[in-house]
Design a protein around this motif. Structure first.
Motif, PDB file in Angstrom:
ATOM      1  N   GLY A   5      18.633  54.930  33.285  1.00 40.50           N
ATOM      2  CA  GLY A   5      17.759  54.864  34.445  1.00 40.50           C
ATOM      3  C   GLY A   5      16.495  55.649  34.218  1.00 40.50           C
ATOM      4  N   PHE A   6      15.655  55.596  35.208  1.00 44.41           N
ATOM      5  CA  PHE A   6      14.419  56.366  35.159  1.00 44.41           C
ATOM      6  C   PHE A   6      14.048  56.733  36.579  1.00 44.41           C
ATOM      7  CE2 PHE A   6      13.556  51.874  35.111  1.00 44.41           C
ATOM      8  CZ  PHE A   6      12.638  51.698  36.130  1.00 44.41           C
ATOM      9  N   ASP A   7      13.247  57.795  36.704  1.00 45.23           N
ATOM     10  CA  ASP A   7      12.892  58.330  38.009  1.00 45.23           C
ATOM     11  C   ASP A   7      11.614  57.749  38.568  1.00 45.23           C
ATOM     12  OD1 ASP A   7      15.103  59.943  38.045  1.00 45.23           O
ATOM     13  OD2 ASP A   7      14.073  61.648  37.140  1.00 45.23           O
ATOM     14  N   GLN A   8      10.900  56.986  37.804  1.00 43.47           N
ATOM     15  CA  GLN A   8       9.610  56.474  38.253  1.00 43.47           C
ATOM     16  C   GLN A   8       9.804  55.402  39.322  1.00 43.47           C
ATOM     17  OE1 GLN A   8       7.016  55.441  35.131  1.00 43.47           O
ATOM     18  NE2 GLN A   8       5.350  54.865  36.466  1.00 43.47           N
ATOM     19  N   VAL A   9       9.012  55.503  40.379  1.00 42.25           N
ATOM     20  CA  VAL A   9       9.075  54.560  41.489  1.00 42.25           C
ATOM     21  C   VAL A   9       7.819  53.706  41.425  1.00 42.25           C
ATOM     22  CG1 VAL A   9       9.201  54.376  43.989  1.00 42.25           C
ATOM     23  CG2 VAL A   9      10.310  56.285  42.840  1.00 42.25           C
ATOM     24  N   GLU A  10       7.973  52.413  41.678  1.00 42.56           N
ATOM     25  CA  GLU A  10       6.832  51.522  41.552  1.00 42.56           C
ATOM     26  C   GLU A  10       6.546  50.789  42.858  1.00 42.56           C
ATOM     27  OE1 GLU A  10       7.342  48.862  38.299  1.00 42.56           O
ATOM     28  OE2 GLU A  10       7.833  50.450  36.893  1.00 42.56           O
ATOM     29  N   GLY A  11       5.335  50.270  42.942  1.00 43.10           N
ATOM     30  CA  GLY A  11       4.939  49.339  44.001  1.00 43.10           C
ATOM     31  C   GLY A  11       5.062  49.858  45.408  1.00 43.10           C
ATOM     32  N   GLU A  12       5.662  49.030  46.245  1.00 43.15           N
ATOM     33  CA  GLU A  12       5.740  49.309  47.678  1.00 43.15           C
ATOM     34  C   GLU A  12       6.544  50.568  47.965  1.00 43.15           C
ATOM     35  OE1 GLU A  12       7.477  47.127  51.639  1.00 43.15           O
ATOM     36  OE2 GLU A  12       6.677  45.882  50.027  1.00 43.15           O
ATOM     37  N   GLU A  13       7.580  50.816  47.171  1.00 41.92           N
ATOM     38  CA  GLU A  13       8.392  52.017  47.376  1.00 41.92           C
ATOM     39  C   GLU A  13       7.557  53.275  47.142  1.00 41.92           C
ATOM     40  OE1 GLU A  13      12.638  53.950  45.911  1.00 41.92           O
ATOM     41  OE2 GLU A  13      12.020  52.011  45.145  1.00 41.92           O
ATOM     42  N   ALA A  14       6.687  53.256  46.148  1.00 35.34           N
ATOM     43  CA  ALA A  14       5.810  54.396  45.875  1.00 35.34           C
ATOM     44  C   ALA A  14       4.839  54.613  47.026  1.00 35.34           C
ATOM     45  CB  ALA A  14       5.050  54.182  44.574  1.00 35.34           C
ATOM     46  N   GLU A  15       4.292  53.527  47.576  1.00 30.20           N
ATOM     47  CA  GLU A  15       3.390  53.646  48.727  1.00 30.20           C
ATOM     48  C   GLU A  15       4.107  54.220  49.935  1.00 30.20           C
ATOM     49  OE1 GLU A  15       1.353  49.968  49.508  1.00 30.20           O
ATOM     50  OE2 GLU A  15       0.869  49.699  47.389  1.00 30.20           O
ATOM     51  N   ASN A  16       5.358  53.820  50.140  1.00 27.18           N
ATOM     52  CA  ASN A  16       6.144  54.356  51.253  1.00 27.18           C
ATOM     53  C   ASN A  16       6.404  55.846  51.068  1.00 27.18           C
ATOM     54  OD1 ASN A  16       6.265  51.875  52.511  1.00 27.18           O
ATOM     55  ND2 ASN A  16       8.270  51.355  51.661  1.00 27.18           N
ATOM     56  N   LEU A  17       6.678  56.265  49.829  1.00 23.39           N
ATOM     57  CA  LEU A  17       6.897  57.685  49.561  1.00 23.39           C
ATOM     58  C   LEU A  17       5.634  58.497  49.822  1.00 23.39           C
ATOM     59  CD1 LEU A  17       9.134  57.654  46.366  1.00 23.39           C
ATOM     60  CD2 LEU A  17       9.765  58.442  48.637  1.00 23.39           C
ATOM     61  N   ILE A  18       4.494  57.966  49.420  1.00 28.39           N
ATOM     62  CA  ILE A  18       3.226  58.650  49.676  1.00 28.39           C
ATOM     63  C   ILE A  18       2.994  58.773  51.168  1.00 28.39           C
ATOM     64  CG2 ILE A  18       0.711  58.419  49.494  1.00 28.39           C
ATOM     65  CD1 ILE A  18       1.195  57.168  46.709  1.00 28.39           C
ATOM     66  N   VAL A  41       2.834  62.367  53.260  1.00 33.60           N
ATOM     67  CA  VAL A  41       1.666  62.766  54.058  1.00 33.60           C
ATOM     68  C   VAL A  41       2.064  62.929  55.528  1.00 33.60           C
ATOM     69  CG1 VAL A  41      -0.603  62.026  54.882  1.00 33.60           C
ATOM     70  CG2 VAL A  41      -0.013  61.786  52.471  1.00 33.60           C
ATOM     71  N   ALA A  42       2.868  62.006  56.053  1.00 33.92           N
ATOM     72  CA  ALA A  42       3.307  62.082  57.449  1.00 33.92           C
ATOM     73  C   ALA A  42       4.144  63.330  57.679  1.00 33.92           C
ATOM     74  CB  ALA A  42       4.094  60.836  57.824  1.00 33.92           C
ATOM     75  N   TYR A  43       4.996  63.666  56.735  1.00 37.56           N
ATOM     76  CA  TYR A  43       5.831  64.859  56.864  1.00 37.56           C
ATOM     77  C   TYR A  43       4.972  66.119  56.925  1.00 37.56           C
ATOM     78  CZ  TYR A  43       9.535  68.249  55.933  1.00 37.56           C
ATOM     79  OH  TYR A  43      10.405  69.320  56.012  1.00 37.56           O
ATOM     80  N   VAL A  44       3.975  66.185  56.047  1.00 33.05           N
ATOM     81  CA  VAL A  44       3.091  67.354  56.029  1.00 33.05           C
ATOM     82  C   VAL A  44       2.331  67.460  57.345  1.00 33.05           C
ATOM     83  CG1 VAL A  44       1.054  68.365  54.943  1.00 33.05           C
ATOM     84  CG2 VAL A  44       2.872  67.427  53.528  1.00 33.05           C
ATOM     85  N   LYS A  45       1.836  66.333  57.865  1.00 33.73           N
ATOM     86  CA  LYS A  45       1.055  66.360  59.099  1.00 33.73           C
ATOM     87  C   LYS A  45       1.898  66.708  60.314  1.00 33.73           C
ATOM     88  CE  LYS A  45      -2.691  63.262  57.805  1.00 33.73           C
ATOM     89  NZ  LYS A  45      -3.370  61.989  58.084  1.00 33.73           N
ATOM     90  N   LYS A  46       3.163  66.326  60.307  1.00 35.34           N
ATOM     91  CA  LYS A  46       4.018  66.536  61.478  1.00 35.34           C
ATOM     92  C   LYS A  46       4.872  67.780  61.392  1.00 35.34           C
ATOM     93  CE  LYS A  46       4.475  61.680  62.626  1.00 35.34           C
ATOM     94  NZ  LYS A  46       5.391  60.554  62.770  1.00 35.34           N
TER      95      LYS A  46
END
Length: 124
Positions: free
Chosen positions: A11-24, A28-33
């Motif tokens: 396996g690998f830890d790298q996240v791609e595409g839509e999942e990476a955008e959701n994590l970002i 950001v939402a967690y930091v703001k809230k």
């Protein structure tokens, strides 16, 4: 002994595409809230807690915050005690308005006025 181990999948830890955008977006939402006790409305996040929440090293969490600061996704200040203070766009605009109205201001005046503008408590 090496022959006794079998590797079925790698396996690998790298996240791609839509999942990476959701994590970002979630990061950001967690930091703001994020609110820290005992002041429940304080927009401060502890870097170690943030890293633990997202399964990161503290250094990686700091790097992400710095990246989001550079990209304009977050606004705020990181202190030397491992905390990040998130500042809203409205608070930044209010500080800019104060500077534009007053013209020249000292650092002390700016700090005093910023302390009044940047809401660290709901009652302010």
């Amino acid at each position: 002994m090496k022959e006794s181990f079998a590797v079925e999948d790698e396996g690998f830890d790298q996240v791609e595409g839509e999942e990476a955008e959701n994590l970002i977006r979630d990061f950001v939402a967690y930091v703001k809230k994020c609110k820290v006790m005992p002041i429940p409305s304080l927009n401060v996040v502890n870097i170690d807690e943030l890293a633990a929440h997202f399964g990161l090293k503290s250094e990686d969490a700091v790097n992400r915050i710095n990246c989001f600061l550079d990209n304009g996704m977050l606004q705020g200040v990181m202190d030397d005690r491992g905390k990040f203070i998130c500042i809203t766009e409205e608070e930044l605009k209010a500080v800019a308005k104060f500077i534009n109205q007053r013209g020249r201001v000292s650092i002390q005046e700016l700090a005093d006025y910023s302390n009044m503008l940047i809401q660290l408590d709901e009652d302010i």
